[in-house]
Every structure is written in structure tokens, then in C-alpha cells.
Design an enzyme around this catalytic site. Structure first.
Site, PDB file in Angstrom:
ATOM      1  N   ASN A 177     -32.628 115.552  -9.315  1.00 58.25           N
ATOM      2  CA  ASN A 177     -32.038 114.222  -9.156  1.00 58.25           C
ATOM      3  C   ASN A 177     -30.757 114.215  -9.989  1.00 58.25           C
ATOM      4  OD1 ASN A 177     -31.316 111.550  -9.183  1.00 58.25           O
ATOM      5  ND2 ASN A 177     -33.095 110.836 -10.348  1.00 58.25           N
ATOM      6  N   TRP A 178     -29.638 114.260  -9.297  1.00 56.55           N
ATOM      7  CA  TRP A 178     -28.355 114.341 -10.010  1.00 56.55           C
ATOM      8  C   TRP A 178     -27.964 113.013 -10.650  1.00 56.55           C
ATOM      9  CZ3 TRP A 178     -24.706 117.320  -6.067  1.00 56.55           C
ATOM     10  CH2 TRP A 178     -25.077 118.683  -6.082  1.00 56.55           C
ATOM     11  N   GLU A 196     -34.868 103.805 -13.201  1.00 59.97           N
ATOM     12  CA  GLU A 196     -33.523 103.291 -13.509  1.00 59.97           C
ATOM     13  C   GLU A 196     -33.125 102.202 -12.518  1.00 59.97           C
ATOM     14  OE1 GLU A 196     -31.721 107.162 -13.655  1.00 59.97           O
ATOM     15  OE2 GLU A 196     -32.832 107.560 -15.498  1.00 59.97           O
ATOM     16  N   GLU A 217     -43.060 109.597 -13.604  1.00 57.40           N
ATOM     17  CA  GLU A 217     -42.000 109.763 -14.595  1.00 57.40           C
ATOM     18  C   GLU A 217     -42.166 108.725 -15.699  1.00 57.40           C
ATOM     19  OE1 GLU A 217     -38.352 111.852 -12.642  1.00 57.40           O
ATOM     20  OE2 GLU A 217     -38.097 109.694 -12.497  1.00 57.40           O
ATOM     21  N   GLY A 222     -34.036 115.804 -13.767  1.00 53.86           N
ATOM     22  CA  GLY A 222     -32.736 115.148 -13.909  1.00 53.86           C
ATOM     23  C   GLY A 222     -31.708 116.107 -14.495  1.00 53.86           C
ATOM     24  N   GLY A 223     -31.466 115.991 -15.790  1.00 50.69           N
ATOM     25  CA  GLY A 223     -30.414 116.752 -16.473  1.00 50.69           C
ATOM     26  C   GLY A 223     -30.418 118.246 -16.160  1.00 50.69           C
TER      27      GLY A 223
HETATM   28  P1  13P Z   1     -34.477 114.102 -17.058  1.00 54.25           P
HETATM   29  O1  13P Z   1     -35.027 115.362 -16.443  1.00 54.25           O
HETATM   30  O2  13P Z   1     -33.024 114.167 -17.365  1.00 54.25           O
HETATM   31  O3  13P Z   1     -35.335 113.637 -18.208  1.00 54.25           O
HETATM   32  O4  13P Z   1     -34.600 112.956 -15.913  1.00 54.25           O
HETATM   33  C1  13P Z   1     -35.801 112.775 -15.255  1.00 54.25           C
HETATM   34  C2  13P Z   1     -35.580 111.878 -14.099  1.00 54.25           C
HETATM   35  O5  13P Z   1     -35.383 110.697 -14.240  1.00 54.25           O
HETATM   36  C3  13P Z   1     -35.589 112.492 -12.749  1.00 54.25           C
HETATM   37  O6  13P Z   1     -35.631 111.516 -11.762  1.00 54.25           O
END
Ligand code: 13P
Length: 252
Positions: A11-12, A99, A169, A235-236
Site C-alpha cells: 500500500n503506497w 487512515e 491492521e 506500507g512503508g
Molecule cells: P506500515 O507498513 O508503514 O506500518 O503501514 C501499514 C499499513 O497501513 C498498510 O496498509
């Protein structure tokens, strides 16, 4: 135990211009070309989807979006419909990310409509659920997450439900470097499966449940080893093609 095909989805979020998206797509393909035992998905911002369509449509990497509107078309200024995502070669769409629940005030009713509409149009929804830190500390995580799953999925038929991917998550683990312990993540993911069994017993063993929250190439193997976790939403660590490819290989 059903034989569930794992998924690693990136997920960018709100990162990458179209040029950066193209560079990523060109770079990652050869690094994962031998990966045939799991589904790989890249969920990009709307503005980069046409680039991924050009570069990845013919590849083994699936294209996903991060949100969509719950109507086919109409006077909804600024929104993107499932038909538009199909036009961009998307096969997946993230729905109800924490988010969006937090900053865009998406509620369970809207999220349930989006899941239903995605399925109606042939997109695979990746439904995100998860508790915040105070719920976790108050011992309310499992009840809260099971409630979200129920509210977001309860109107689906077994045939629809079978196609849904759920991503657990925990909000406190997103982008913080804190990962839920694999035992805690397993416990909640097992609870999600039990909740789905309550909606439709026959499909619960088929549904793929992902973990998300500070997943990295160094912790993915331990997460994947849990019996009710079928992959990750990343994510990251999905932004750099080299690192993401390494994470994918470590997930196998
Ligand atoms: P991170 O992997 O950056 O913690 O983000 C997780 C996320 O929200 C993927 O949707």
C-alpha cells in the site's frame, strides 16, 4: 484446513509520482519473476494507476487501488468509481483503511457499501480492520475488531464473502515500527475467521486474512508462520522495489 494462496500487498499510501511509479514497476518485475506461489499486489494512488496498467498489466503483479466510491457513476465530484478502477486494470481495492476511517470519517455503513460494490463489479476488496492503542490496552481489541468485521461483511452472500480479503491492521502498529507480536496477531486473525464463520460457516476457511503494521523483510517470515495469517499488507516497506522484492521472497 483449506489451502489458501498467500498474498503480499503493498500500500503506497500518498507516495509516488507517475515517474516514480514507473521506475518502481520497471525495477521490481525481474526481481520477483519467479514468484508463482503467492499473489503480489501493488496498491497505488489513483494518479499512478495508468502507469501501472502500462507496465504491469501483462505481468504477474496485480494492480490495486487504495479506495473507491460505492456508486457506479454519477454526480460525485472528486470520487472514483469501480468502473474507473477496472479501466485501469485494477483487480484489487483497499477498503476501509484506518487512515480513511480516521481522517475521511468513513464509517462502517459506508465501508460495507464499498465492499459490496467492489464485489458486484468484480474487484477483490481488501477490507481493513483494527483497533487503536487505547482499545488494545483496555483489553477490547478482539471484541472491537470482530464487531467491525461483522458490520462490514454481514450483508454478503457466501459466494461474495468467499472473495473478500481481510487485513488486520492494529492502528498503533502502522508506521510506528511497533509490530503486534505474532501470537497477538494470530489471536485476532483467528477471531476474524471465527466471526466470518458466524456469518457463513462454509467460507471461513477459504478467506485470506492478512496482517499489516510495520511489516518488514526481517519479520515477515514469523508473521507468515501463523496458521490464520495468509499474508501481509505492507506500507512503508513496499515503496522500495529492492526491499519489497526481498520481503516477498522472505514471505515464501
Ligand atoms: P506500515 O507498513 O508503514 O506500518 O503501514 C501499514 C499499513 O497501513 C498498510 O496498509
Amino acid at each position: 484446513m483449506a489451502n489458501r494462496r498467500p498474498i503480499i500487498a503493498g500500500n503506497w499510501k500518498m507516495y509516488k509520482t507517475s515517474q516514480e511509479a514507473r521506475d518502481f514497476a520497471l525495477s521490481i518485475q525481474e526481481k520477483v519473476e519467479d514468484v508463482t506461489d503467492l499473489d503480489m499486489v501493488v496498491c497505488a494512488p489513483f494518479t499512478a494507476l495508468h502507469i501501472l496498467k502500462e507496465e504491469l498489466e501483462e505481468s504477474i503483479i496485480h494492480i490495486g487501488a487504495q479506495n473507491m466510491y460505492h456508486e457506479e457513476a454519477g454526480a460525485y465530484t472528486g470520487e472514483i468509481s469501480p468502473m474507473m478502477l477496472l479501466d485501469m486494470a485494477c483487480t484489487y481495492v483497499i477498503i476501509g483503511h484506518s487512515e480513511r476511517r480516521e481522517h475521511m470519517k468513513e464509517n462502517d455503513e459506508i465501508i460495507a457499501k464499498k465492499v459490496k460494490m467492489a464485489l458486484d463489479k468484480g474487484l477483490v476488496p481488501i477490507l481493513c480492520v483494527g483497533e487503536n492503542l487505547s482499545m488494545r490496552e483496555g483489553g477490547k481489541a478482539i471484541g472491537f475488531v470482530r464487531g467491525q468485521v461483522e458490520k462490514n461483511l454481514m450483508d454478503l452472500t457466501p459466494t461474495e464473502l468467499r472473495k473478500v480479503v481481510v487485513a488486520y491492521e492494529p492502528i498503533w502498529a502502522i508506521g510506528t515500527g511497533k509490530t503486534a507480536s505474532s501470537q497477538d496477531a494470530q489471536e485476532i486473525c483467528a477471531g476474524i475467521r471465527t466471526t466470518i464463520a458466524g456469518i457463513s460457516g462454509t467460507v471461513a476457511q477459504e478467506i485470506r486474512i492478512l496482517y499489516g503494521g510495520s511489516v518488514k523483510s526481517s519479520n515477515i517470515a514469523e508473521i507468515m508462520a501463523q496458521p490464520d495469517i495468509d499474508g501481509a499488507l505492507v506500507g512503508g516497506a513496499s515503496l522500495d522495489p529492492q526491499g519489497f522484492a526481498e520481503l516477498i521472497h522472505n514471505a515464501r
